[in-house]
Design a protein around this motif. Structure first.
Motif, PDB file in Angstrom:
ATOM      1  N   TYR A 122     -22.453  22.173  -2.965  1.00 47.12           N
ATOM      2  CA  TYR A 122     -23.586  22.778  -3.662  1.00 47.12           C
ATOM      3  C   TYR A 122     -23.319  22.652  -5.164  1.00 47.12           C
ATOM      4  O   TYR A 122     -22.191  22.862  -5.610  1.00 47.12           O
TER       5      TYR A 122
ATOM      6  N   GLU B  53     -19.667  20.063   2.840  1.00 42.26           N
ATOM      7  CA  GLU B  53     -20.920  20.012   2.074  1.00 42.26           C
ATOM      8  C   GLU B  53     -20.608  20.452   0.652  1.00 42.26           C
ATOM      9  O   GLU B  53     -19.667  21.224   0.442  1.00 42.26           O
TER      10      GLU B  53
ATOM     11  N   HIS C 118     -22.286  24.234  10.479  1.00 43.80           N
ATOM     12  CA  HIS C 118     -22.557  22.866  10.922  1.00 43.80           C
ATOM     13  C   HIS C 118     -21.875  22.676  12.280  1.00 43.80           C
ATOM     14  O   HIS C 118     -20.643  22.800  12.366  1.00 43.80           O
TER      15      HIS C 118
ATOM     16  N   HIS D  97     -25.860  29.259   8.006  1.00 45.13           N
ATOM     17  CA  HIS D  97     -25.632  28.464   9.217  1.00 45.13           C
ATOM     18  C   HIS D  97     -24.228  27.885   9.226  1.00 45.13           C
ATOM     19  O   HIS D  97     -23.541  27.850   8.205  1.00 45.13           O
TER      20      HIS D  97
ATOM     21  N   HIS E  71     -22.016  29.118   5.982  1.00 41.71           N
ATOM     22  CA  HIS E  71     -22.361  29.360   4.581  1.00 41.71           C
ATOM     23  C   HIS E  71     -23.751  29.950   4.433  1.00 41.71           C
ATOM     24  O   HIS E  71     -24.676  29.603   5.154  1.00 41.71           O
TER      25      HIS E  71
HETATM   26 ZN    ZN Z   1     -25.145  23.496   5.348  1.00 49.13          ZN
END
Ligand code: ZN
Ligand code: S6P
Length: 185
Positions: A99, A97, A91, A89, A135
């Motif tokens: 990870y 973000e 944003h 998806h 991503h």
């Molecule tokens: Zn995300």
């Protein structure tokens, strides 16, 4: 309504958060349009319809100015020669973000509409997703791949963007590991 300060137990080996908020499970039938081999996808979806990945969240809500966390676990497997992956998806309002790899061998595939980036993910690796990069996560190993995500609560999920623009490359199983091929939708 902001949530109060809270303690969240994080078990990296078990890939769990406690207390737990919402959980999401995506089966093969939820992944139409992801794999290049549509017939292989349909056979799998209409057959055993396996769980491809699940996402457990902490109770922190997906609301503006909150900072939610979730753990995604992608099962090992391939469909039509492509490694199992998340939908992927963008944003909608372009927020970053992070990870953190927890278990297994995976990759973080990012696409900004022109450029593709790939980060090999393993336990202890932080993958940074800058604002504006779609991503997708991929399990390139033979055991479950898990990672923790920490993201702005107001970031949102635009899945249509990825269905429309793709992710630049596909992640294909080879004799020795994986390779990235140019995107063919
Ligand atoms: Zn995300
Ligand atoms: C949320 C974050 C992850 C994904 C999860 C599932 O911003 O990037 O928690 O939601 O890995 O992937 P997807 O593409 O199905 O939402």
């Amino acid at each position: 309504q902001p949530v109060p300060p809270m303690r969240i137990a994080f078990d990296a080996a078990a890939a769990t958060l406690s207390p737990e908020g919402p959980t999401l499970t995506r089966r093969m039938s939820d992944l139409e349009g992801l794999f290049a081999d549509h017939d292989a996808w349909r056979d799998a979806a209409e057959g055993e319809n396996p769980v491809v990945y699940s996402v457990v969240s902490s109770p922190v809500p997906e609301e503006d100015r909150e900072l939610p966390q979730s753990i995604t676990t992608i099962q090992p497997g391939t469909t039509g020669g492509e490694f199992w992956m998340t939908k992927g998806h963008q944003h909608p309002n372009h927020q970053g973000e992070i990870y953190l790899g927890l278990h297994g061998a995976g990759g973080l595939l990012m696409f900004d509409g022109e450029r593709t980036e790939w980060i090999d993910m393993a336990p202890g690796v932080i993958g940074y997703i800058p604002p504006g990069w779609a991503h997708r996560s991929v399990n390139v190993g033979d055991e479950p791949y898990s990672f923790l995500a920490v993201y702005p609560g107001g970031a949102g999920h635009d899945y249509g963007w990825v269905l429309e623009h793709g992710m630049g490359h596909r992640v294909i199983a080879g004799d020795s590991g994986f390779s990235l091929t140019d995107y063919t939708r």
